[in-house]
Write an enzyme that holds these catalytic residues in place. Structure first.
Site, PDB file in Angstrom:
ATOM      1  N   GLN A  90      -0.509   2.840   1.875  1.00  0.00           N
ATOM      2  CA  GLN A  90      -1.538   3.455   1.888  1.00  0.00           C
ATOM      3  C   GLN A  90      -2.474   2.350   1.531  1.00  0.00           C
ATOM      4  O   GLN A  90      -2.524   1.565   0.678  1.00  0.00           O
ATOM      5  CB  GLN A  90      -1.740   4.495   0.598  1.00  0.00           C
ATOM      6  CG  GLN A  90      -2.827   4.465  -0.504  1.00  0.00           C
ATOM      7  CD  GLN A  90      -3.839   5.232  -0.076  1.00  0.00           C
ATOM      8  OE1 GLN A  90      -3.649   6.194   0.593  1.00  0.00           O
ATOM      9  NE2 GLN A  90      -5.157   4.680  -0.274  1.00  0.00           N
ATOM     10  N   THR A  91      -3.968   2.239   1.998  1.00  0.00           N
ATOM     11  CA  THR A  91      -4.942   1.394   1.835  1.00  0.00           C
ATOM     12  C   THR A  91      -6.238   1.660   2.012  1.00  0.00           C
ATOM     13  O   THR A  91      -6.476   2.613   2.790  1.00  0.00           O
ATOM     14  CB  THR A  91      -4.592   0.016   2.358  1.00  0.00           C
ATOM     15  OG1 THR A  91      -5.551  -0.807   2.217  1.00  0.00           O
ATOM     16  CG2 THR A  91      -4.765   0.068   4.071  1.00  0.00           C
ATOM     17  N   ARG A  92      -7.281   1.084   1.140  1.00  0.00           N
ATOM     18  CA  ARG A  92      -8.761   1.590   1.327  1.00  0.00           C
ATOM     19  C   ARG A  92      -9.471   0.176   1.416  1.00  0.00           C
ATOM     20  O   ARG A  92     -10.397  -0.030   1.331  1.00  0.00           O
ATOM     21  CB  ARG A  92      -9.321   2.278   0.408  1.00  0.00           C
ATOM     22  CG  ARG A  92      -8.762   1.777  -1.033  1.00  0.00           C
ATOM     23  CD  ARG A  92      -9.850   2.625  -2.177  1.00  0.00           C
ATOM     24  NE  ARG A  92     -10.551   1.851  -2.542  1.00  0.00           N
ATOM     25  CZ  ARG A  92     -10.698   1.136  -3.572  1.00  0.00           C
ATOM     26  NH1 ARG A  92      -9.653   0.957  -4.487  1.00  0.00           N
ATOM     27  NH2 ARG A  92     -11.735   0.102  -3.786  1.00  0.00           N
ATOM     28  N   HIS A  98      -5.254  -8.538   4.273  1.00  0.00           N
ATOM     29  CA  HIS A  98      -5.034 -10.111   4.592  1.00  0.00           C
ATOM     30  C   HIS A  98      -3.829 -10.363   5.009  1.00  0.00           C
ATOM     31  O   HIS A  98      -2.690  -9.678   4.763  1.00  0.00           O
ATOM     32  CB  HIS A  98      -5.819 -10.787   3.472  1.00  0.00           C
ATOM     33  CG  HIS A  98      -7.199 -10.259   3.479  1.00  0.00           C
ATOM     34  ND1 HIS A  98      -8.392 -10.540   4.203  1.00  0.00           N
ATOM     35  CD2 HIS A  98      -8.092  -9.501   2.400  1.00  0.00           C
ATOM     36  CE1 HIS A  98      -9.381  -9.785   3.827  1.00  0.00           C
ATOM     37  NE2 HIS A  98      -9.189  -9.552   2.655  1.00  0.00           N
ATOM     38  N   HIS A 158      -1.092  -8.949   2.197  1.00  0.00           N
ATOM     39  CA  HIS A 158      -0.686  -7.680   2.410  1.00  0.00           C
ATOM     40  C   HIS A 158       0.343  -7.521   3.579  1.00  0.00           C
ATOM     41  O   HIS A 158       1.191  -6.741   3.416  1.00  0.00           O
ATOM     42  CB  HIS A 158      -2.020  -6.754   2.840  1.00  0.00           C
ATOM     43  CG  HIS A 158      -2.917  -6.654   1.747  1.00  0.00           C
ATOM     44  ND1 HIS A 158      -4.061  -7.525   1.923  1.00  0.00           N
ATOM     45  CD2 HIS A 158      -3.014  -6.135   0.604  1.00  0.00           C
ATOM     46  CE1 HIS A 158      -4.974  -7.364   0.741  1.00  0.00           C
ATOM     47  NE2 HIS A 158      -4.243  -6.550  -0.010  1.00  0.00           N
ATOM     48  N   ARG A 174       0.581  -1.914  -8.216  1.00  0.00           N
ATOM     49  CA  ARG A 174      -0.056  -2.086  -9.495  1.00  0.00           C
ATOM     50  C   ARG A 174      -1.413  -1.569  -9.502  1.00  0.00           C
ATOM     51  O   ARG A 174      -2.176  -1.439  -8.423  1.00  0.00           O
ATOM     52  CB  ARG A 174      -0.253  -3.796  -9.948  1.00  0.00           C
ATOM     53  CG  ARG A 174      -0.780  -3.781 -11.268  1.00  0.00           C
ATOM     54  CD  ARG A 174      -0.775  -5.247 -11.390  1.00  0.00           C
ATOM     55  NE  ARG A 174      -1.258  -5.700 -12.768  1.00  0.00           N
ATOM     56  CZ  ARG A 174      -2.360  -5.548 -13.169  1.00  0.00           C
ATOM     57  NH1 ARG A 174      -3.195  -5.178 -12.104  1.00  0.00           N
ATOM     58  NH2 ARG A 174      -2.770  -5.705 -14.565  1.00  0.00           N
TER      59      ARG A 174
END
Ligand code: PPS
Length: 568
Positions: free
Chosen positions: A193-195, A199, A202, A288
């Site tokens: 999941q990302t918003r 880079h 990741h 985190r």
């Protein structure tokens, strides 16, 4: 009940014929125009992304979810999915009625059979769901200042999916993804999941997570609503597409998720897990401070850094998806590669560029090294974020009537025009009231509308690379904040409080309005019979008493220079 990954998930759509029939009948029903957030929620309700929900939550389910993350039948569900409406719309309804839910162009997307209507205790919702009734939390701010006062609940009959004109080929319903995984024989899939743009760190961590879980990888970015101030999804998707090529062929895919995030940390992590399970994933990376909202109004974090992981772990069995710990990856210079931070040998040189540092480098046009990101990604970011001195911005003056806003704003405009480079527009209080808001008075509602109009025009000017100078009274802090959010999507927002005291404004009384206000001949006059919220943290506070206009305008100019918005 968990649905095995190879079986389709139930959707709420009716057949094409029934949809046509319902559309014809809907002409007689009351209509609700959905907000952008409600459209996101509705899409995931209808396509099974929010399975097992069958509609917007009713009052009892809502209470259960708020209180202990459970629907009344005991099923785990951490996030209130509610339809908030205005008082007047709710008053005109009877429970048991059907209403047509329309998108912003008026297209009917669904019918809601209203089973519940109630006035929620928003303070309780904020405290229980988001952890604090603190408007520094974007979802709490939304709850109190954007969402309507009444909630409607009931089953949804889906008529059609919301229309998307962008990245059509990258959007998949849960069943489309399930079918895709089935077709490729992907039995284990780990979701990321990302918003944010991806880079190299990741890319490394997702690749390792997939290897560890012996699973294929789904990059599953949110393109609905994320945190105000995030990189827009158009730019992000172009960045993701550039990174996708960097994974070994046929191990990884990407799909866009039209979710409206709430930034609710631990609860949000559990919610994300359920959504990914519905999309056919078996694993999910939780990091985190997952879906963290940033700092509260006291400057502390809303949630502990590992609270999201803990809550996820506690409910993992019920979510039906396994958590993969996010490894904090760092670049080790001597080894010219990324390694998990806890495996780095003593004495190694670890390099890192924080999000703030990256924004600074973009803003100032400085180098972004290849070890940090892929050149194609940096390219996209540079196109979207040219150095600040080439971006549009808004200077927003606020202060009492007669404080000197217009005079200083005018002087600033002339100075900026002398410098040249970008077009300058002055949206002075009086000019706006004449040309944009001539029908409005000075009630709170009308003032808000007036300021939101100014904010809208300023954000458009900012987006297109110009300078907007606004100079209304803008007495309400919440409205100023909303305008700030509108503008900051496209460029800097510089709030300047013209802090002339009320006594001094009244002494000057250039237009004779204070006298009339004192005599009660003008009602709701700011400072006399209407409130003014003094800005708590403006970019600049200017005192005009015994100071020349030229000097005041110069102070603003120096601030703009200091912020890198104009060349020194
Ligand atoms: S607001 O509150 O931001 O929408 O106000 P704004 O659009 O800046 O308009 C303020 C100007 O309108 C005149 N005026 C009043 N001001 C405050 N309260 C009341 N009731 C009122 N009635 C008329 C006043 O001249 C303001 O102009 P400035 O330039 O601020 O002195």
């Amino acid at each position: 009940m968990q649905i095995p990954n190879h079986v389709p998930i139930p959707e709420l759509y009716v057949s094409y014929e029934s949809a046509q029939k319902l559309k014809a009948e809907a002409g007689d029903m009351p209509s609700w125009d959905l907000t952008p957030r409600q459209i996101c929620d509705l899409e995931l309700l209808m396509n099974g992304g929010f399975n097992p929900l069958k509609g917007f939550l009713g009052e009892e389910d809502y209470n259960g979810v708020v209180k202990n993350l459970r629907l009344t039948d005991g099923t785990l569900w951490p996030m209130p999915i509610t339809l908030d409406v205005s008082q007047s719309f709710a008053d005109a309804l009877t429970v048991g009625q059907d209403i047509a839910l329309r998108d912003q162009e008026g297209v009917i997307l669904a019918i809601l059979s209203v089973s519940d209507r109630w006035v929620p205790d928003k303070t309780r919702e904020a405290e229980r769901v988001f952890g604090a009734n603190d408007e520094a939390h974007p979802a709490v701010n939304y709850l109190h200042n954007v969402a309507g006062p009444v909630y409607l609940g009931g089953a949804i009959t889906g008529i059609q999916q919301p229309v998307h004109y962008d990245f059509k080929m990258r959007r998949d319903t849960p069943n489309e993804l399930r079918a895709y995984f089935r077709k490729l024989g992907w039995r284990r899939v780990v979701a990321f999941q990302t918003r944010n743009p991806l880079h190299r760190a990741h890319q490394e961590l997702t690749f390792r997570a997939a290897k560890e879980a012996q699973a294929n990888l789904l990059i599953h970015p949110v393109v609905g609503l994320t945190k105000p101030g995030d990189v827009d999804h158009f730019t992000r998707v172009r960045c993701y597409e550039a990174v996708l090529d960097k994974y070994p062929a046929a191990t990884t895919t990407m799909s866009l998720l039209n979710l409206a995030m709430r930034m609710a940390g631990p609860r949000e992590a559990v919610w994300h897990g359920l959504i990914r399970r519905n999309h056919g994933c078996t694993h999910m990376i939780i990091g985190r401070d997952h879906a963290g909202p940033g700092k509260n109004s006291k400057g502390d974090d809303f949630y502990g850094p590992y609270e999201a992981q803990e809550l996820f772990r506690e409910h993992q069995g019920e979510i039906g998806i396994e958590m993969v710990d996010f490894k904090h990856m760092v670049y080790v210079q001597e080894r010219a590669q990324y390694e998990p931070a806890d495996e780095v040998l003593d004495g190694s040189t670890v390099l890192n560029i924080s999000g703030t540092e990256l924004r600074r480098r973009l803003r100032e046009g400085l180098e972004i090294p290849e070890w940090f990101s892929f050149p194609e990604v940096v390219d996209q970011l540079r196109r979207r974020y040219p150095p600040r001195a080439q971006q549009g911005f808004t200077v927003f003056f606020t202060g009492l009537s007669g404080s000197g806003k217009s005079t200083v704003a005018n002087a600033l405009m002339v100075k900026l025009m002398e410098m040249g480079g970008r077009p300058v527009t002055l949206l002075d209080g009086d000019i706006v009231r004449k040309n944009l808001s001539s029908e409005l008075g000075f009630s709170k509602k009308h003032r808000d509308l007036n300021i939101r109009r100014i904010g809208y025009v300023a954000s458009e000017i900012t987006k297109n690379g110009g300078i907007a100078i606004c100079a209304p009274i803008a007495p309400y802090a919440t409205t100023r904040r909303a305008v700030r959010e509108d503008v900051e999507m496209f460029g800097a927002f510089v709030e300047v409080h013209i802090a002339t005291r009320l006594e001094e404004c009244e002494r000057r009384d250039r237009k004779g309005l204070y006298k009339l206000a004192r005599e009660g001949k003008i009602k709701e006059f700011t400072g006399i019979s209407d409130p003014y919220d003094v800005p708590e943290a403006p970019e600049l506070r200017v005192d005009t008493e015994n100071v020349e206009v030229d000097h005041c305008a110069h102070q603003v100019l120096l601030k703009l220079e200091q912020m890198g918005l104009v060349a020194g």
